[in-house]
Design a protein around this motif. Sequence first.
Motif, short mmCIF file in Angstrom:
data_model
loop_
_atom_site.label_atom_id
_atom_site.label_comp_id
_atom_site.label_asym_id
_atom_site.label_seq_id
_atom_site.Cartn_x
_atom_site.Cartn_y
_atom_site.Cartn_z
N LYS A 82 -3.30 14.58 2.32
CA LYS A 82 -2.47 13.79 3.23
C LYS A 82 -1.51 12.95 2.40
O LYS A 82 -1.94 12.05 1.67
CB LYS A 82 -3.35 12.87 4.10
CG LYS A 82 -4.28 13.61 5.04
CD LYS A 82 -5.10 12.62 5.86
CE LYS A 82 -6.05 13.34 6.80
NZ LYS A 82 -6.87 12.38 7.60
N PRO A 83 -0.21 13.25 2.44
CA PRO A 83 0.75 12.47 1.63
C PRO A 83 0.73 10.99 2.01
O PRO A 83 0.54 10.63 3.18
CB PRO A 83 2.11 13.11 1.98
CG PRO A 83 1.78 14.46 2.53
CD PRO A 83 0.45 14.32 3.21
N ARG A 116 -6.72 2.98 1.18
CA ARG A 116 -8.08 2.53 1.50
C ARG A 116 -8.87 3.60 2.22
O ARG A 116 -10.05 3.81 1.94
CB ARG A 116 -8.04 1.24 2.33
CG ARG A 116 -7.57 0.01 1.57
CD ARG A 116 -7.86 -1.26 2.35
NE ARG A 116 -7.17 -1.29 3.63
CZ ARG A 116 -5.96 -1.79 3.83
NH1 ARG A 116 -5.29 -2.31 2.80
NH2 ARG A 116 -5.41 -1.78 5.02
N ALA A 117 -8.21 4.29 3.16
CA ALA A 117 -8.91 5.32 3.92
C ALA A 117 -9.33 6.48 3.03
O ALA A 117 -10.46 6.98 3.11
CB ALA A 117 -8.01 5.82 5.06
N GLU A 125 7.08 0.73 3.97
CA GLU A 125 5.85 0.84 4.76
C GLU A 125 4.64 0.40 3.94
O GLU A 125 3.64 1.11 3.82
CB GLU A 125 5.68 2.28 5.25
CG GLU A 125 6.81 2.78 6.13
CD GLU A 125 6.58 4.21 6.56
OE1 GLU A 125 5.48 4.50 7.06
OE2 GLU A 125 7.50 5.04 6.40
N ARG A 126 4.71 -0.80 3.37
CA ARG A 126 3.66 -1.27 2.47
C ARG A 126 2.29 -1.29 3.15
O ARG A 126 1.29 -0.86 2.57
CB ARG A 126 4.02 -2.67 1.97
CG ARG A 126 3.00 -3.28 1.01
CD ARG A 126 3.15 -2.70 -0.38
NE ARG A 126 2.13 -3.15 -1.29
CZ ARG A 126 2.22 -3.06 -2.61
NH1 ARG A 126 3.30 -2.56 -3.16
NH2 ARG A 126 1.24 -3.48 -3.38
N GLU A 127 2.23 -1.79 4.36
CA GLU A 127 0.94 -1.90 5.05
C GLU A 127 0.34 -0.53 5.32
O GLU A 127 -0.85 -0.31 5.10
CB GLU A 127 1.13 -2.67 6.36
CG GLU A 127 -0.17 -2.99 7.07
CD GLU A 127 0.02 -3.92 8.26
OE1 GLU A 127 -0.77 -3.81 9.22
OE2 GLU A 127 0.96 -4.75 8.23
N ALA A 128 1.17 0.41 5.78
CA ALA A 128 0.68 1.76 6.03
C ALA A 128 0.27 2.46 4.74
O ALA A 128 -0.72 3.20 4.70
CB ALA A 128 1.75 2.57 6.75
N TYR A 129 1.02 2.20 3.68
CA TYR A 129 0.72 2.78 2.37
C TYR A 129 -0.66 2.31 1.89
O TYR A 129 -1.51 3.12 1.47
CB TYR A 129 1.81 2.35 1.39
CG TYR A 129 1.57 2.72 -0.06
CD1 TYR A 129 1.87 4.00 -0.52
CD2 TYR A 129 1.07 1.78 -0.96
CE1 TYR A 129 1.68 4.34 -1.87
CE2 TYR A 129 0.87 2.11 -2.30
CZ TYR A 129 1.18 3.39 -2.74
OH TYR A 129 0.98 3.70 -4.06
#
Length: 266
Positions: free
Chosen positions: A68-69, A85-86, A76-80
Amino acid sequence: MLKFLVPVRHQAGVNDWSEIARNLKTTLASIAGQAHPDWRCVVVANEGADLPTMPPGCEVLRINTPYKPLPPRTPEREAYEAAIRADKGMRLWAGLNHMEPGGFVMVADYDDFVHRDLARLVAENPDNPSGWYVEEGYLFTEGSSVMRRRSEFHMVCGTSNIVRDELLRQAPAGESLDFHIQRRLGSHVSIVADATKWGIEMQPVPFPAAIYRAGYGQQVSGYRGVWKSILANLNPLHPRKMFRTIASVTPITSTIRRNFWGTAAH
C-alpha cells in the motif's frame, strides 16, 4: 526473556533496498551482541524481500500482505503518519503472535542499534510490572565520528520501549484491537504515558540504551542528519541552547562500539 521485534517495510516501497539490507544487517549484529543469553529476535518481512543472513538467535517471519503506497508526507502529514502506524503495527502484531507469551518485548527499528546489556537488565528484573523506556540515547549518521546524546529519547525514536508482553497482547477495556495495535505497536510515543495512566509506571533504563540512525535516504521519519542537527543549534544569540548542544556531542569510542555495534565490532 527479552524478545526483539524488527519490522521491515514492504520492499515495493523502497527506492534503494541495498541500503535497507545493510542497515538491517548492522541492527541484527547489534541485537546479537547481547551480553546475556536470554533473548531472541524475530524479523517481520514480506515474502520476497532479500534479507541478510540471520545471526544466531534471530529468525524471519514472512508475511504476505499487499503493498500500500504511503500518502505524500506533505501536505498529507496526518494521513502519512497514520499509514506508517497501521503498517508497522500490523507487522509487529504478526511478530508478537508468532512468539511465545511471556517476558518482555522491545521493538527495534531495522536501522537502529541497542545496548548489549538490555537482555541482562530484563533478566535481573523479571518482576517489573510494566517495563522500561529509553530516557537517554544517541543520534547517529553513517560516516560521522561523533554522535549527539539525546534526552527524552523515547519520544523521538521507535527503538525505545521494553514492554511486558501481556500488556501488548490485548486491548484495554473500551478500546478496539485496531486502535491498540496502531497506538502501542505502530507508534512508540504513547506507551509510557499509558502505563502511568494504568498505574504501572515504566522505569527509565539506567544508561544510554539505543542509537537512532538519522539522515539517510530511505528513512520514513525524515529526521535530519546529526551534523545538520548540531549546526542548526549553534546560534550565539541563544548561548544556553548552543552550549547544551556542544555538550551533547559524543565521540564514537571503542567502548561505544563494543556496547552498541555488537558482533560487527568484534
